[in-house]
Enzyme design. Structure first.
Site, short mmCIF file in Angstrom:
data_model
loop_
_atom_site.label_atom_id
_atom_site.label_comp_id
_atom_site.label_asym_id
_atom_site.label_seq_id
_atom_site.Cartn_x
_atom_site.Cartn_y
_atom_site.Cartn_z
N TYR A 55 -1.16 4.49 27.14
CA TYR A 55 -0.85 3.49 28.17
C TYR A 55 -1.35 3.92 29.55
O TYR A 55 -1.72 3.07 30.36
CB TYR A 55 0.65 3.14 28.16
N ARG A 58 -4.84 2.66 29.67
CA ARG A 58 -4.86 1.20 29.86
C ARG A 58 -4.58 0.86 31.32
O ARG A 58 -5.18 0.02 31.93
CB ARG A 58 -3.79 0.50 29.01
N VAL A 90 -0.28 -7.54 29.04
CA VAL A 90 0.52 -6.65 29.87
C VAL A 90 -0.21 -6.35 31.17
O VAL A 90 0.30 -5.61 32.02
CB VAL A 90 0.88 -5.34 29.10
N HIS A 106 5.26 -9.50 26.43
CA HIS A 106 5.16 -8.17 25.82
C HIS A 106 5.25 -7.04 26.84
O HIS A 106 4.82 -5.92 26.56
CB HIS A 106 3.85 -8.07 25.02
N GLY A 172 -7.37 -17.69 24.31
CA GLY A 172 -7.71 -16.30 24.01
C GLY A 172 -6.68 -15.50 23.26
O GLY A 172 -6.42 -14.36 23.59
P1 OAD Z 1 -6.09 -10.39 19.79
O1 OAD Z 1 -6.99 -9.23 20.03
O2 OAD Z 1 -5.35 -10.46 18.51
O3 OAD Z 1 -6.93 -11.73 19.91
C1 OAD Z 1 -7.81 -11.93 20.98
C2 OAD Z 1 -8.40 -13.30 20.89
O4 OAD Z 1 -9.23 -13.46 22.02
C3 OAD Z 1 -9.28 -13.53 19.64
O5 OAD Z 1 -8.93 -14.77 19.04
C4 OAD Z 1 -10.69 -13.58 20.22
O6 OAD Z 1 -11.56 -14.46 19.51
C5 OAD Z 1 -10.43 -14.09 21.61
N1 OAD Z 1 -11.47 -13.77 22.59
C6 OAD Z 1 -12.33 -12.74 22.66
N2 OAD Z 1 -13.13 -12.84 23.74
C7 OAD Z 1 -12.76 -13.97 24.38
C8 OAD Z 1 -13.20 -14.63 25.56
N3 OAD Z 1 -14.17 -14.16 26.33
N4 OAD Z 1 -12.57 -15.77 25.90
C9 OAD Z 1 -11.57 -16.29 25.15
N5 OAD Z 1 -11.12 -15.72 24.04
C10 OAD Z 1 -11.71 -14.57 23.65
O7 OAD Z 1 -5.11 -10.45 21.05
P2 OAD Z 1 -3.73 -11.24 21.22
O8 OAD Z 1 -3.71 -12.48 20.40
O9 OAD Z 1 -3.47 -11.34 22.67
O10 OAD Z 1 0.80 -6.79 21.72
O11 OAD Z 1 -2.73 -10.19 20.59
C11 OAD Z 1 -1.36 -10.41 20.64
C12 OAD Z 1 -0.63 -9.10 20.80
O12 OAD Z 1 -1.08 -8.17 19.83
C13 OAD Z 1 -0.89 -8.41 22.11
O13 OAD Z 1 -0.07 -8.88 23.14
C14 OAD Z 1 -0.61 -6.98 21.81
C15 OAD Z 1 -1.31 -6.91 20.48
O14 OAD Z 1 -0.94 -5.93 19.62
C16 OAD Z 1 1.34 -5.61 22.06
O15 OAD Z 1 0.69 -4.64 22.38
C17 OAD Z 1 2.82 -5.59 21.99
#
Ligand code: OAD
Length: 231
Positions: A55, A58, A90, A106, A172
């Protein structure tokens, strides 16, 4: 007349064009790190140094990046709408862009909290949390992050907010992580739902969703222009 309410659920993709890695894309964080080793209460119990370092890196990166066109477009949307952001991120890029209402599901990277009393939350000065940094009750401070296996305290408020949307935007997120992914289920019938993501996201559970296969910067800016014209 009261402004219409737009509720926006954002995920890592909204910050991707700022240079912050997503989690599940190829090259994403969960390809480089094992979730179980850095983002669970068990990991913290086993190896505080490793979790703190993960972290810290990050957080350090967060000081080196800036909001992008998607964050700024959501600020512009406030000219004509009551915009309520629910973010899984975050980072603080929505706030730095200027959005007024941001709920973090989160946790927040720039905050730390007591490991014995979760109500003791502090702003961390600088990027580095160190072993020996203690809360008012004398326990080691931990990242203010909701880890896998921990409850998500903001979910009831986020569900309530989702149920009040006149328009719902999802930007996203892979919609892989629950309960965040289930929030759209609280949206009222008939409320338009848009999803912006360059990749294919499973939207089986979102009837009538309008999918925009674009990166967040372009897709959000264009949709915001359209919504401002309609208002
Ligand atoms: P993910 O990494 O699972 O998904 C990211 C999404 O962003 C994917 O659907 C990509 O296609 C999309 N993406 C990539 N580049 C992009 C761009 N330029 N514009 C728009 N979209 C784009 O991330 P989250 O869904 O946010 O939790 O993940 C959810 C949670 O899982 C996070 O909050 C984190 C993680 O583990 C914790 O750490 C507690």
């Amino acid at each position: 007349m009261a402004k219409k309410r737009i509720v926006v659920l954002t995920g890592a993709g909204v910050s991707a064009e700022s240079g912050i890695s997503t989690f599940r894309d190829s090259g994403g964080l969960w390809e480089k790190y094992d979730i179980m080793e850095v983002a669970t209460p068990e990991a913290w119990a086993r190896n505080q140094d490793l979790v703190m370092e993960f972290y810290n890196q990050r957080r350090k990166q967060l000081y080196e990046v800036e909001p992008n066109a998607a964050h700024y477009a959501l600020v512009k949307l406030e000219e004509k709408y009551d915009v309520q952001i629910i973010t899984q991120n975050v980072d603080d890029l929505h706030e730095r862009a200027g959005s007024s209402c941001v709920m973090h599901l989160h946790g927040e990277l720039k905050k730390v909290r007591s490991s014995v009393d979760e109500s003791l939350v502090y702003e961390l000065e600088g990027w580095e949390l160190r072993k020996g940094d203690k809360c008012a009750k004398g326990s080691q401070l931990r990242p203010h992050i909701v880890w896998f296996g921990e409850p998500v305290p903001m979910i009831p408020a986020a569900a309530e907010l989702s149920s009040t949307a006149d328009i719902y935007l999802i930007i996203g997120t892979s919609l892989n992580v629950y309960p965040a992914a289930s929030l759209v289920g609280y949206v009222q019938r008939g409320c338009p739902v848009y999803l912006i993501d360059p990749a294919e996201v499973n939207v089986m559970h979102i009837p009538g969703v309008k999918v925009i296969r674009e990166r967040a910067g372009k897709g959000t800016a264009e949709l915001v222009d359209e919504l401002l014209k309609e208002a």
